[in-house]
Design a protein around this motif. Structure first.
Motif, PDB file in Angstrom:
ATOM      1  N   ALA A 132      -9.549   6.043   4.383  1.00 48.39           N
ATOM      2  CA  ALA A 132     -10.648   5.108   4.635  1.00 48.39           C
ATOM      3  C   ALA A 132     -10.152   3.666   4.543  1.00 48.39           C
ATOM      4  O   ALA A 132     -10.502   2.816   5.372  1.00 48.39           O
ATOM      5  CB  ALA A 132     -11.780   5.350   3.640  1.00 48.39           C
ATOM      6  N   SER A 133      -9.316   3.382   3.556  1.00 52.23           N
ATOM      7  CA  SER A 133      -8.771   2.039   3.390  1.00 52.23           C
ATOM      8  C   SER A 133      -7.869   1.661   4.566  1.00 52.23           C
ATOM      9  O   SER A 133      -7.942   0.542   5.086  1.00 52.23           O
ATOM     10  CB  SER A 133      -7.992   1.953   2.077  1.00 52.23           C
ATOM     11  N   LEU A 134      -7.034   2.591   5.004  1.00 53.04           N
ATOM     12  CA  LEU A 134      -6.098   2.312   6.091  1.00 53.04           C
ATOM     13  C   LEU A 134      -6.807   2.090   7.424  1.00 53.04           C
ATOM     14  O   LEU A 134      -6.245   1.474   8.333  1.00 53.04           O
ATOM     15  CB  LEU A 134      -5.094   3.463   6.231  1.00 53.04           C
ATOM     16  N   THR A 135      -8.021   2.597   7.548  1.00 54.12           N
ATOM     17  CA  THR A 135      -8.773   2.455   8.798  1.00 54.12           C
ATOM     18  C   THR A 135      -9.981   1.531   8.657  1.00 54.12           C
ATOM     19  O   THR A 135     -10.817   1.452   9.567  1.00 54.12           O
ATOM     20  CB  THR A 135      -9.246   3.839   9.298  1.00 54.12           C
ATOM     21  N   ALA A 143     -15.940  16.779   3.183  1.00 51.09           N
ATOM     22  CA  ALA A 143     -16.630  18.005   3.578  1.00 51.09           C
ATOM     23  C   ALA A 143     -15.658  19.180   3.526  1.00 51.09           C
ATOM     24  O   ALA A 143     -14.432  18.995   3.564  1.00 51.09           O
ATOM     25  CB  ALA A 143     -17.212  17.861   4.978  1.00 51.09           C
ATOM     26  N   PHE A 144     -16.223  20.394   3.468  1.00 56.94           N
ATOM     27  CA  PHE A 144     -15.401  21.591   3.354  1.00 56.94           C
ATOM     28  C   PHE A 144     -15.935  22.670   4.283  1.00 56.94           C
ATOM     29  O   PHE A 144     -17.147  22.870   4.397  1.00 56.94           O
ATOM     30  CB  PHE A 144     -15.379  22.093   1.910  1.00 56.94           C
ATOM     31  N   PHE A 274     -12.214  18.531   5.234  1.00 57.22           N
ATOM     32  CA  PHE A 274     -12.149  17.561   6.326  1.00 57.22           C
ATOM     33  C   PHE A 274     -12.995  16.345   5.984  1.00 57.22           C
ATOM     34  O   PHE A 274     -13.916  16.422   5.178  1.00 57.22           O
ATOM     35  CB  PHE A 274     -12.554  18.182   7.671  1.00 57.22           C
ATOM     36  N   THR A 275     -12.632  15.216   6.570  1.00 57.38           N
ATOM     37  CA  THR A 275     -13.283  13.951   6.242  1.00 57.38           C
ATOM     38  C   THR A 275     -14.250  13.570   7.340  1.00 57.38           C
ATOM     39  O   THR A 275     -13.900  13.601   8.527  1.00 57.38           O
ATOM     40  CB  THR A 275     -12.239  12.836   6.055  1.00 57.38           C
ATOM     41  N   ARG A 282      -9.517  14.529  10.682  1.00 56.84           N
ATOM     42  CA  ARG A 282      -8.554  14.754   9.612  1.00 56.84           C
ATOM     43  C   ARG A 282      -8.963  15.988   8.816  1.00 56.84           C
ATOM     44  O   ARG A 282     -10.084  16.098   8.330  1.00 56.84           O
ATOM     45  CB  ARG A 282      -8.483  13.546   8.687  1.00 56.84           C
ATOM     46  N   THR A 283      -8.036  16.938   8.732  1.00 52.39           N
ATOM     47  CA  THR A 283      -8.275  18.147   7.951  1.00 52.39           C
ATOM     48  C   THR A 283      -7.127  18.338   6.969  1.00 52.39           C
ATOM     49  O   THR A 283      -6.059  17.726   7.098  1.00 52.39           O
ATOM     50  CB  THR A 283      -8.380  19.399   8.847  1.00 52.39           C
TER      51      THR A 283
END
Length: 316
Positions: A132-135, A143-144, A274-275, A282-283
């Protein structure tokens, strides 16, 4: 249909990341669904192949070699270190760069550890907040996914004593929307979303806590007024069983272990993290670095394989 280019970060080199990558790539199914590129250290891959004595040619793997681990034979295997924390971050940063350049369409991350990141002087506690910071993303959720159970967390890596103070109407509403988005990513049509209560028996009309009455129920009502098929809050001791039997498509759990304990009970080997909220798919496996079995040939690649399959499915 052309196969998608997917980056797979090697994770903490002292953990099981390199081993499960090698074992996953030894199965031809991976190449049938995507064009994978491993971001990590070729020398670490070679070292793990030699150490666990697996019959696999490292030249079969496309590796973007960052050369972060200078001497794999002297790596503190099975232990966090400044070197492994720094390498973990370097692999992830490069994967995000490849996405921005349009080279890869999704990122699968092998496990890292908070301790190694801290030892390397890095400010993040895990993949999710780092990505999240990098983007430059402020709103996101963890989430799962598994066949029997799918869930999203309202709060993530915070002490249990702090959770009640974080369960506010606005946060619950946001989690419901992220749950809806997660279902869209999973291609679930007309999803049925259910909310777990925070307290035993979902508060039992305020006898065991008022968070359900004051914060969670108002959030559910507002989300329903906006057209989302959401219900609850339900007692946590039964909601996950009901979801596993097909009554709900997505659960919003109030805190980390409330959701992850039943999830891992049902799908430890094949669960995928996954986010939601990032600009890319992203998984990751739903387990950690497993230092206790790292570099011993004992690691199971099943969750990583499922993570790669899910990423390939999501980008189609």
């Amino acid at each position: 249909m052309s196969k998608r280019k997917i980056a797979i970060t090697m994770g903490d080199p002292a953990g099981i990341g390199a081993e499960i990558i090698v074992k996953a790539f030894a199965q031809e199914d991976i190449y049938k669904i995507c064009n994978p590129v491993v971001i990590g250290d070729r020398a670490v891959i070679k070292e793990v192949i030699k150490t666990i004595n697996i019959d696999f040619d490292p030249d079969n793997i496309e590796i973007l070699n960052l050369n972060e681990v200078k001497n794999p034979s002297k790596l503190h295997k099975g232990k966090p270190s400044e070197e492994s924390g720094r390498a973990s971050f370097s692999y992830i940063r490069k994967a995000v760069e490849l996405y921005r350049l349009g080279i890869v369409e999704a990122i699968v991350t092998a496990p890292i550890t908070k301790i190694a990141l801290k030892m390397a002087g890095l400010p993040w506690i895990g993949h999710t907040d780092m990505l999240a910071s990098l983007t430059n993303v402020e709103d996101y959720a963890m989430a799962f996914y598994s066949e029997p159970l799918k869930l999203i967390l309202a709060t993530i890596h915070v002490p249990l004593k702090d959770v009640p103070y974080l369960i506010k109407k606005e946060k619950v509403i946001k989690s419901i929307f992220f749950g809806q988005k997660a279902c869209e990513m999973l291609q679930i049509e007309n999803p049925r979303i259910a909310i777990s209560g925070l307290n035993p028996h979902a508060g039992e009309d305020g006898i065991m806590g008022r968070e359900e009455i004051d914060e969670i129920m108002p959030a559910v009502k507002e989300a329903r007024s906006l057209g989302i098929n959401v219900s609850g809050p339900y007692p946590a001791d039964s909601i996950f069983w009901r979801a596993s039997k097909g009554e709900f498509d997505m659960i919003v759990a109030m805190y980390h272990d409330q959701g992850l304990a039943p999830f891992k009970l049902l799908a430890f080997d094949k669960g995928v993290n996954f986010t939601v909220g990032l600009p890319f798919i992203r998984t990751s496996p739903d387990h950690g670095t497993a230092y206790d079995i790292a570099w011993q040939g004992k690691a199971n690649p099943a969750s990583l394989i499922e993570a790669i399959k899910l990423a390939a499915r999501m980008v189609l």
